[in-house]
Design a protein around this motif. Structure first.
Motif, PDB file in Angstrom:
ATOM      1  N   LEU A 109       0.828  -1.206   0.000  1.00 55.34           N
ATOM      2  CA  LEU A 109       0.000   0.000   0.000  1.00 55.34           C
ATOM      3  C   LEU A 109       0.864   1.258   0.000  1.00 55.34           C
ATOM      4  O   LEU A 109       0.476   2.279  -0.571  1.00 55.34           O
ATOM      5  N   ARG A 110       2.040   1.206   0.629  1.00 52.64           N
ATOM      6  CA  ARG A 110       2.949   2.357   0.570  1.00 52.64           C
ATOM      7  C   ARG A 110       3.405   2.605  -0.861  1.00 52.64           C
ATOM      8  O   ARG A 110       3.497   3.767  -1.303  1.00 52.64           O
ATOM      9  N   ARG A 111       3.703   1.546  -1.578  1.00 54.30           N
ATOM     10  CA  ARG A 111       4.162   1.708  -2.966  1.00 54.30           C
ATOM     11  C   ARG A 111       3.090   2.376  -3.826  1.00 54.30           C
ATOM     12  O   ARG A 111       3.399   3.194  -4.693  1.00 54.30           O
ATOM     13  N   SER A 112       1.839   1.997  -3.613  1.00 58.33           N
ATOM     14  CA  SER A 112       0.750   2.511  -4.459  1.00 58.33           C
ATOM     15  C   SER A 112       0.086   3.744  -3.871  1.00 58.33           C
ATOM     16  O   SER A 112      -0.803   4.317  -4.498  1.00 58.33           O
ATOM     17  N   ARG A 113       0.513   4.149  -2.659  1.00 61.84           N
ATOM     18  CA  ARG A 113      -0.172   5.217  -1.921  1.00 61.84           C
ATOM     19  C   ARG A 113      -1.665   4.868  -1.842  1.00 61.84           C
ATOM     20  O   ARG A 113      -2.528   5.649  -2.231  1.00 61.84           O
ATOM     21  N   GLY A 114      -1.898   3.702  -1.307  1.00 59.76           N
ATOM     22  CA  GLY A 114      -3.227   3.110  -1.343  1.00 59.76           C
ATOM     23  C   GLY A 114      -4.084   3.398  -0.128  1.00 59.76           C
ATOM     24  O   GLY A 114      -3.831   4.332   0.652  1.00 59.76           O
ATOM     25  N   TYR A 115      -5.073   2.534   0.061  1.00 56.44           N
ATOM     26  CA  TYR A 115      -6.132   2.777   1.045  1.00 56.44           C
ATOM     27  C   TYR A 115      -6.429   1.485   1.789  1.00 56.44           C
ATOM     28  O   TYR A 115      -6.635   0.433   1.177  1.00 56.44           O
ATOM     29  N   PHE A 116      -6.447   1.569   3.118  1.00 57.49           N
ATOM     30  CA  PHE A 116      -6.799   0.450   3.982  1.00 57.49           C
ATOM     31  C   PHE A 116      -8.096   0.778   4.688  1.00 57.49           C
ATOM     32  O   PHE A 116      -8.188   1.793   5.395  1.00 57.49           O
ATOM     33  N   LEU A 117      -9.112  -0.061   4.500  1.00 57.32           N
ATOM     34  CA  LEU A 117     -10.407   0.150   5.148  1.00 57.32           C
ATOM     35  C   LEU A 117     -10.640  -0.966   6.151  1.00 57.32           C
ATOM     36  O   LEU A 117     -10.716  -2.141   5.782  1.00 57.32           O
ATOM     37  N   GLN A 118     -10.773  -0.603   7.405  1.00 60.45           N
ATOM     38  CA  GLN A 118     -11.075  -1.553   8.468  1.00 60.45           C
ATOM     39  C   GLN A 118     -12.579  -1.525   8.742  1.00 60.45           C
ATOM     40  O   GLN A 118     -13.133  -0.483   9.076  1.00 60.45           O
ATOM     41  N   ILE A 119     -13.237  -2.660   8.587  1.00 62.48           N
ATOM     42  CA  ILE A 119     -14.661  -2.716   8.860  1.00 62.48           C
ATOM     43  C   ILE A 119     -14.876  -2.846  10.363  1.00 62.48           C
ATOM     44  O   ILE A 119     -14.429  -3.805  10.995  1.00 62.48           O
ATOM     45  N   ALA A 120     -15.573  -1.874  10.933  1.00 64.07           N
ATOM     46  CA  ALA A 120     -15.937  -1.901  12.343  1.00 64.07           C
ATOM     47  C   ALA A 120     -17.442  -2.157  12.438  1.00 64.07           C
ATOM     48  O   ALA A 120     -17.974  -3.015  11.736  1.00 64.07           O
ATOM     49  N   SER A 121     -18.148  -1.395  13.256  1.00 66.25           N
ATOM     50  CA  SER A 121     -19.557  -1.690  13.488  1.00 66.25           C
ATOM     51  C   SER A 121     -20.155  -0.613  14.370  1.00 66.25           C
ATOM     52  O   SER A 121     -19.438   0.139  15.052  1.00 66.25           O
TER      53      SER A 121
END
Length: 308
Positions: free
Chosen positions: A135-147
């Protein structure tokens, strides 16, 4: 780059590589299919290999599936490397895998209680650790599903509420660590949504009736499709907060008052609950499922049995 004619901040998903854990059913399955329909190449990760194959066969764009336990560091590191090797990049990771168990804490199955925290909280962290280099290489996005359970504590849901509060805090902390590296981190909130997990919880009469006594709009079960559409829109925006039901955003402003309200109302509800079940063989905890709920929970328990 932003899409022409779309609100500022939206990203075109065409050609993006998205990883979805817990992709065999429910939110994960439909999210994978909707991301694929927008042109994303989707990597499905989960424990139900046959179901993952089925979902992979319904994707619109190129995809693949990987069998792995999200709590296994070595397995998830391997998956992350294989996804990077196959697709050449990783742009989006959705830590969606989750399980649930309900019932009185004192009578709960210790193994099931621990597993809820392991899959939901530790599994999200293991997923993030495995994919962050890419994700650092792509400058990406991490989505954590909560509730909603991260915002509103609830009796009979100690493991689930603890795990979802934990993943919310984890994602907020991680956001501050990796923002300067170009990685965005979001938290997704869902109320009761029509999935195998929720239907599994509703099979228990006591849990079902207690949920029905919650105040509106938290006492409803919401359709899956619109909820996932909102999650997709949040992914397109790389949003820090994603709300699968419209009213959840408003809960953020009052969350400081919620524990006190729940504690007061919970006394009344739990007295009714215990009085009703006291006459059953086994006492107040009788009749409440002690293991993981729903088809996904059953698959996780089968997987643990095989691995052990």
């Amino acid at each position: 780059m932003p899409l022409t004619g779309r609100p500022r901040g939206f990203r075109d998903l065409d050609g993006q590589v998205a990883v979805v854990t817990g992709a065999a059913r429910g939110v994960g399955e439909l999210l994978a299919r909707k991301l694929s329909a927008r042109g994303a190449r989707v990597a499905l990760v989960g424990l139900e290999e046959d179901e993952l194959k089925r979902v992979a066969g319904r994707l619109h764009a190129e995809g693949g599936h990987w069998y792995a336990d999200v709590t296994d560091d070595a397995a998830m590191t391997r998956v992350a490397g294989e996804v990077q090797e196959r697709f050449g990049r990783v742009d989006i990771v959705v830590a969606n895998a989750g399980v649930a168990a309900g019932g009185p804490f004192e009578d709960s199955d210790p193994a099931a209680w621990r597993r809820v925290v392991e899959v939901n909280l530790i599994g999200g962290a293991v997923t993030a650790r495995a994919f962050l280099p890419y994700l650092r290489r792509s400058r990406g996005y991490f989505l954590q599903i909560a509730s909603l359970a991260a915002i509103t504590p609830a009796p009979l849901m100690t493991a689930y509420c603890a795990s979802k509060s934990g993943v919310e805090a984890f994602a907020h902390s991680l956001r501050g660590e990796v923002a300067h590296q170009g990685v965005r981190v979001g938290v997704g909130y869902l109320s009761w949504t029509d999935t195998d997990m929720v239907r599994g919880a509703d099979e228990d009469e006591a849990l079902r009736e207690l949920r029905a006594r919650l105040p509106w709009p938290a006492n409803r079960t919401y359709p899956l499709g619109p909820a996932v559409d909102r999650i997709v829109a949040g992914i397109e925006r790389r949003a820090p907060h994603v709300y699968a039901q419209w009213w959840l955003r408003g809960m953020q402003g009052v969350r400081g008052y919620v524990p006190g309200v729940v504690a007061t109302a919970g006394q009344r509800e739990m007295r009714l609950f215990e009085a009703r079940l006291a006459g059953r063989p086994g006492g107040a905890g009788a009749g409440v499922r002690r293991g993981l709920v729903g088809a996904g929970g059953a698959a996780d328990e089968r997987g643990r049995t095989l691995r052990n």
